[in-house]
Design a protein around this motif. Sequence first.
Motif, PDB file in Angstrom:
ATOM      1  N   TYR A  81      -5.996   4.969   3.843  1.00  0.00           N
ATOM      2  CA  TYR A  81      -6.071   4.470   2.653  1.00  0.00           C
ATOM      3  C   TYR A  81      -5.506   5.030   1.156  1.00  0.00           C
ATOM      4  O   TYR A  81      -7.042   5.619   0.556  1.00  0.00           O
TER       5      TYR A  81
ATOM      6  N   LEU B 154       2.364   9.668  -7.954  1.00  0.00           N
ATOM      7  CA  LEU B 154       2.766   8.879  -6.646  1.00  0.00           C
ATOM      8  C   LEU B 154       3.999   9.774  -6.496  1.00  0.00           C
ATOM      9  O   LEU B 154       3.098  10.439  -4.842  1.00  0.00           O
TER      10      LEU B 154
ATOM     11  N   ILE C 146       2.186  10.848  -2.270  1.00  0.00           N
ATOM     12  CA  ILE C 146       3.278  11.147  -1.186  1.00  0.00           C
ATOM     13  C   ILE C 146       2.706  12.851  -0.779  1.00  0.00           C
ATOM     14  O   ILE C 146       2.955  11.585   0.947  1.00  0.00           O
TER      15      ILE C 146
ATOM     16  N   ALA D 277       0.086  11.366   1.752  1.00  0.00           N
ATOM     17  CA  ALA D 277       0.835  10.501   3.458  1.00  0.00           C
ATOM     18  C   ALA D 277       1.011  10.983   3.955  1.00  0.00           C
ATOM     19  O   ALA D 277       1.157  10.771   5.067  1.00  0.00           O
TER      20      ALA D 277
ATOM     21  N   GLN E 201      -1.829   4.800   4.518  1.00  0.00           N
ATOM     22  CA  GLN E 201      -0.978   3.920   3.453  1.00  0.00           C
ATOM     23  C   GLN E 201      -0.884   3.631   1.768  1.00  0.00           C
ATOM     24  O   GLN E 201      -1.713   4.033   1.748  1.00  0.00           O
ATOM     25  N   LEU E 202       0.563   4.171   1.081  1.00  0.00           N
ATOM     26  CA  LEU E 202      -0.006   4.128  -0.561  1.00  0.00           C
ATOM     27  C   LEU E 202       0.020   2.840  -0.328  1.00  0.00           C
ATOM     28  O   LEU E 202       0.401   2.208  -0.795  1.00  0.00           O
ATOM     29  N   ARG E 203      -1.173   2.722  -1.835  1.00  0.00           N
ATOM     30  CA  ARG E 203      -1.256   1.071  -2.247  1.00  0.00           C
ATOM     31  C   ARG E 203      -1.902   1.466  -4.317  1.00  0.00           C
ATOM     32  O   ARG E 203      -1.939   1.415  -4.520  1.00  0.00           O
ATOM     33  N   GLY E 204       0.527   1.081  -3.855  1.00  0.00           N
ATOM     34  CA  GLY E 204       0.499   1.116  -5.426  1.00  0.00           C
ATOM     35  C   GLY E 204      -0.254  -0.355  -6.396  1.00  0.00           C
ATOM     36  O   GLY E 204      -0.344  -1.177  -5.600  1.00  0.00           O
TER      37      GLY E 204
ATOM     38  N   CYS F 227       9.212   6.274  -2.417  1.00  0.00           N
ATOM     39  CA  CYS F 227       8.326   6.144  -1.052  1.00  0.00           C
ATOM     40  C   CYS F 227       8.838   5.687   0.345  1.00  0.00           C
ATOM     41  O   CYS F 227       9.061   6.561   1.583  1.00  0.00           O
TER      42      CYS F 227
ATOM     43  N   ASN G 255       4.171   4.784   4.691  1.00  0.00           N
ATOM     44  CA  ASN G 255       4.795   3.243   4.456  1.00  0.00           C
ATOM     45  C   ASN G 255       3.568   3.378   2.616  1.00  0.00           C
ATOM     46  O   ASN G 255       2.562   3.687   2.200  1.00  0.00           O
ATOM     47  N   GLY G 256       4.145   2.597   2.115  1.00  0.00           N
ATOM     48  CA  GLY G 256       3.822   1.630   0.294  1.00  0.00           C
ATOM     49  C   GLY G 256       4.077   0.683  -0.201  1.00  0.00           C
ATOM     50  O   GLY G 256       4.790   0.399   0.455  1.00  0.00           O
ATOM     51  N   ARG G 257       3.054   0.072  -0.859  1.00  0.00           N
ATOM     52  CA  ARG G 257       3.244  -0.982  -1.197  1.00  0.00           C
ATOM     53  C   ARG G 257       2.291  -1.158  -2.549  1.00  0.00           C
ATOM     54  O   ARG G 257       1.375  -0.673  -2.987  1.00  0.00           O
TER      55      ARG G 257
END
Length: 313
Positions: free
Chosen positions: A65, A80, A84, A87, A93-96, A122, A128-130
């Motif tokens: 994470y 970011l 990436i 990732a 999993q990228l948690r922006g 993403c 996978n990013g949110r």
Amino acid sequence: MAKKSRDCCPSTTCAVHCESKPKLIAVGKRLIHAIVPNEVQTGLDKGERQHQPLARRYPDKFFNYVLVPVGDDNQIWTGLEQAIVIAQRENSQLRGMHIVPNEAVLASPNAQAVQAEFDRRCQNAGVNGRLILKTGSIAQTIIDRARWNDLIVMNLAHPPGETIVDRLGSGFRLVIKHSNQPILAVPGTVSPLDKMLLAYDGSNNSKKALSITAYLVKQWQAQLVVVTAHEKEAPDPVIIDYARRYLELHEIEAEFKIGSGKAADVILETAVSHHCNLIIMGGYGAQPVVEVVLGSPVNAILRRTPVPVLICP
């Protein structure tokens, strides 16, 4: 008169205790099996665990994470883009996180544009990013969220300054000081992260950096340079020998360099001369007052580095 065994419990209370003791032991074993890693259950000491091959010591990826604070300008998005790269290697999993001053800004067109841009980048990269929108102090919000992540990737737009006042007011410094997770500081360009420089001085923080470096070099198949700096006396050979033996046990080849001069100068000059594209080092080693008043090699490197710096607190 026969002497009673210490294990004998003639009273009713003790009899109940003796009957329930095996049950308690069985429950305890099940709990240990459920919550304690296998290597601890089997009694491996710290040294034995360090000697195990990395594939066995790290069954999962190191950075599952990744927390990525993002803004609304192209320079901030560099963080970011670097996240990436990580990732894609770690299947992270990228948690922006986009932090705004108050709730009135959350629904603004600008905030929604940041959300859309994060999703677009993403998706295009296949990761996978949110992204979430948060209000509050930027530094404190990052610190609060850091504990739920394995790595923080931040754009190095505002490194700690040279004066005491600048250092005290630096949000970047606060994140380094109060976060327990590694922090990747990203300057203006994205790096392939395939030739690494480890700044090693034998301190506890640099030993943490050594451990993470071993994983990254092995798993990412990167090249490694290990540099030790000194201003007056040459470093104790034992310090360098520890790092050398640690890497050899993990079957990692490295080039070792010893440089004379200020730590920041030696590290940056070596990074440039050896074409390294990632610097890895420990966090603040001095007491907070000393670090604020006299400065730190970490701060000096962050102000001048042309490549990302991974800080291991």
